[in-house]
Design a protein around this motif. Sequence first.
Motif, PDB file in Angstrom:
ATOM      1  N   LEU A 121       0.826  -1.205   0.000  1.00 35.26           N
ATOM      2  CA  LEU A 121       0.000   0.000   0.000  1.00 35.26           C
ATOM      3  C   LEU A 121       0.862   1.257   0.000  1.00 35.26           C
ATOM      4  CD1 LEU A 121      -2.955  -0.751   2.439  1.00 35.26           C
ATOM      5  CD2 LEU A 121      -3.061  -0.368  -0.012  1.00 35.26           C
ATOM      6  N   ILE A 122       1.978   1.200   0.731  1.00 32.40           N
ATOM      7  CA  ILE A 122       2.893   2.352   0.727  1.00 32.40           C
ATOM      8  C   ILE A 122       3.444   2.575  -0.684  1.00 32.40           C
ATOM      9  CG2 ILE A 122       5.075   3.227   1.652  1.00 32.40           C
ATOM     10  CD1 ILE A 122       4.480   1.711   4.227  1.00 32.40           C
ATOM     11  N   CYS A 123       3.779   1.476  -1.346  1.00 33.26           N
ATOM     12  CA  CYS A 123       4.248   1.608  -2.734  1.00 33.26           C
ATOM     13  C   CYS A 123       3.137   2.162  -3.635  1.00 33.26           C
ATOM     14  CB  CYS A 123       4.709   0.251  -3.260  1.00 33.26           C
ATOM     15  SG  CYS A 123       6.181  -0.388  -2.456  1.00 33.26           S
ATOM     16  N   SER A 124       1.906   1.724  -3.398  1.00 33.05           N
ATOM     17  CA  SER A 124       0.795   2.166  -4.242  1.00 33.05           C
ATOM     18  C   SER A 124       0.526   3.658  -4.111  1.00 33.05           C
ATOM     19  CB  SER A 124      -0.475   1.381  -3.884  1.00 33.05           C
ATOM     20  OG  SER A 124      -0.297  -0.002  -4.113  1.00 33.05           O
ATOM     21  N   GLU A 125       0.989   4.268  -2.996  1.00 29.84           N
ATOM     22  CA  GLU A 125       0.844   5.714  -2.864  1.00 29.84           C
ATOM     23  C   GLU A 125       1.582   6.445  -3.977  1.00 29.84           C
ATOM     24  OE1 GLU A 125      -0.755   7.973  -0.554  1.00 29.84           O
ATOM     25  OE2 GLU A 125      -1.921   6.139  -0.529  1.00 29.84           O
ATOM     26  N   GLY A 126       2.657   5.819  -4.486  1.00 33.62           N
ATOM     27  CA  GLY A 126       3.379   6.415  -5.604  1.00 33.62           C
ATOM     28  C   GLY A 126       2.573   6.424  -6.879  1.00 33.62           C
ATOM     29  N   PHE A 127       1.528   5.616  -6.950  1.00 34.23           N
ATOM     30  CA  PHE A 127       0.620   5.609  -8.095  1.00 34.23           C
ATOM     31  C   PHE A 127      -0.620   6.452  -7.796  1.00 34.23           C
ATOM     32  CE2 PHE A 127      -2.239   2.783 -10.929  1.00 34.23           C
ATOM     33  CZ  PHE A 127      -2.134   3.700 -11.968  1.00 34.23           C
ATOM     34  N   SER A 128      -1.065   6.412  -6.545  1.00 34.76           N
ATOM     35  CA  SER A 128      -2.273   7.145  -6.166  1.00 34.76           C
ATOM     36  C   SER A 128      -2.063   8.649  -6.244  1.00 34.76           C
ATOM     37  CB  SER A 128      -2.690   6.745  -4.750  1.00 34.76           C
ATOM     38  OG  SER A 128      -3.779   7.500  -4.297  1.00 34.76           O
ATOM     39  N   ASN A 129      -0.912   9.117  -5.775  1.00 34.51           N
ATOM     40  CA  ASN A 129      -0.680  10.560  -5.745  1.00 34.51           C
ATOM     41  C   ASN A 129      -0.649  11.185  -7.138  1.00 34.51           C
ATOM     42  OD1 ASN A 129       0.089  12.942  -4.004  1.00 34.51           O
ATOM     43  ND2 ASN A 129       1.831  12.896  -5.408  1.00 34.51           N
TER      44      ASN A 129
END
Length: 841
Positions: A121-129
Amino acid sequence: MKQVLGKCISNTQSAFIPDRQILDNVILGHEYMHYLKNKRQGKESFMAIKLDMAKAYDRVEWHFLQAMMQKMGFCARWINWITSCLSSVTYSFNCNGESKGFVTPERGIRQGDPLSPYLFLICSEGFSNPLKKAEERKDLNGLRISRQGPLITHLFFADDSLIFCKANTRQATEIMKILRTYEKASGQLVNLDKSAIFFSKNVSRELRSEVCSSIGGMAEIKQGKYLGLSMVIARTNDQIFGFIKENIRSKMQDWRNKFLSNAGKEVLLKAVSMAMPTYAMSVFKLSRKMCKDISSLMANYWWGETNGKNKMHWVSWRKMSMKRNEGGLGFKDIEAYNKALLGKQIWRIITKPNLLVSKVLKARYFPKDSILSCKTYRNASWFWQGLLGARCLIDQGMIRRIGNGRSTSIWGHRWIPGSSSGKPTTPRPLNSECKMVHELINQQRWNRNTIFKYFNHKDAEKILNIPLSLTGREDCYYWQHNAGGQYTVSSGYQFLMKERSEAEKEQVEAAGSSIREGSQSARQMWKTLWKLNIKHKIKIFIWKCITGALPVRAEIYRKTRLGDPVCRMCGEEQESVEHLFFSCPHTQEVWKVAPIKWDGVVDQQGSFKRWRITVSEARRRPRGMEHIGLTANILWQVWKERNKKEFENKGSCLPARTISKAHKEWLEQEGSLSRITRLSTGKTTPITEEPFQELEEADTIVMEVATESQVGKVPLGIGVRVRRHPNTLLAEWALRERSLGNITINDAVAIKLILCKALEQGWSRIAIHFHNQDLMRQMKNRCPSNSSLATLIEDILNMQRLFRMCLFRSVRDERIERSKCLSHHAFGIIVDEEWIVPQCF
């Protein structure tokens, strides 16, 4: 690389999704896909992109994860801990049964590790932002399924992703641009072959082709899965949910039926088969036919098969799904369990309106109403239609817990405890201006004049018995069938089964001396059976004997009209359960040499169930449970001897040998229990009851509290003896309050009043002694048993924080003897009385 990282992690905000919210994502995904499927009009057309990451966990770059954690504000020590967890992993290869070599990875996180989904999920923040940034720049337009509903561009849970945007080539190109940036930074790679696009109905074929080609050649889908469940459900829902039934069937085919006893089958069915449909039933309502098919699969497996044909079902699945102390085996009723699971979703929507899923559903289906009273829309999703079928469960078991009364309707809400409907039985007066409960309250106390003016005496007394909060908190919902007031699936299921049981009892007529399943003696018999220290398969055997499910010859002939009903052991009478275990000559010889005699219950041998109920009463005598357990083992050995004669044509062994086998098996079970007890007590500190010790420090004000009330009378007498530790008497109080009709509630009222008086006195260090252990347990666990106690305990614990030290002690009666005398006196007084002891300084 640094520039690429900077694009992904600039202005990042954490957005963790706990595991329990996976259902919220499924619901949101289903609602938005349902909207797209039915969107046929309008100028704007939308699409949903379901992304599949190739080897998502294995491709996570460690440096990207570290940079993300730094940007999100994690401290250096925490980042080092996580890095150590990642870098300490080594892998070896199994070649021909031997471990070969070690490989130290340089990227990736372990699958199956409970920490891995959160790291991803922390990695996915790089896609969400970047998606949020694109939305702010108007390069992407999210999807809104109602006018007042929130705008959503994407739904993430671990490596499952859904992106919503307008269906045009410009926004498709923007998404691909963001994806490429994310791939370069994080090491992720989108699997275009498994990714797909779902278009709304109003998108033309030409536009669909253009969008698919501009997004890398992704395929268009009409149906798919998100987080393991179907995104779109049509009317043919049995086909969509058919995978549940097939999974259960394939799992049962792998289990060796012949090598398992009924007890082993019960464990497998409850632990494995019942768990398989739970995820789907938490979101969607399965059809009645599907529930019956699943129940039929489990029933067929439990009763077994011969030569590919199912054996006879001696007891219905409906009865087997009853609780054990009611004559069942505790299997789940699939349809009721499905309803209880959906009730959890309704409870979350009601009690947590700020959740994203709550906002979306409210704006879509009940913007100006309550979920408990809103109408059903014809174009509603399959999830919503199933959810509304379960709201009657929540409505029946839920009540409003009064705080300040501002949000509770007098005539519309359920808010009066002890009332069958929860609403006033008094007809609403035509000239009544009172609409909300707060209009019946004056200075945090009930306005008696107003209440008796508008309500009948019965309603007025119940309203006056509702305690009011001192803090003036908002009204809230309280689930009445679970301690603590929070809805749980277990409490909802038990409530449904209790309702069904009561409805069936009303239809059963008690005839003569017949024993009803719900009678107290029958309940105690079942309770005793399941508590016996015998093998579980023997308990199931006794259950079959009681319920008429034992395949003796007479019962087989009665049901099928096949075979010979005569007993093969004696060849004289029909082989019924009573004949086999009581009147058969061989069995009578066995009972003659048995170490236990049940001569006093010979007159009950005409019915095995009546005999068993009478035998169960021996549990009260010394070693009664052991004697009942040994009796069950004797019956089991008699049954085994009968089966040898029936299927192997072997002669029956000597009665003494039968008793010896039963006694040996019983001793082995008793020995195993004693070994387990020794091991458990050897590893733990022995708990012994110690005499009461004073733990208060010097100058602590100790208040010993006792109450006195009588059933049907309003006064509540409160006696308090106040002393300074260790034994300096300061004062004695005799106080009068209104009794709320329950001992535990009255004690809570007394403690709340005493805390108020202690605050008035300015004492900072106090200890309150009282006798009620039940109240002490509820205060300690913060688990009140009803809504009235919930309000009182909440006030008590809030006031406890206002003191430097505030202790509560549950003491024996003799330690508060003087307070009990004061409470007797207070019961008859009109005004409060206080005696102050002068202190010499």
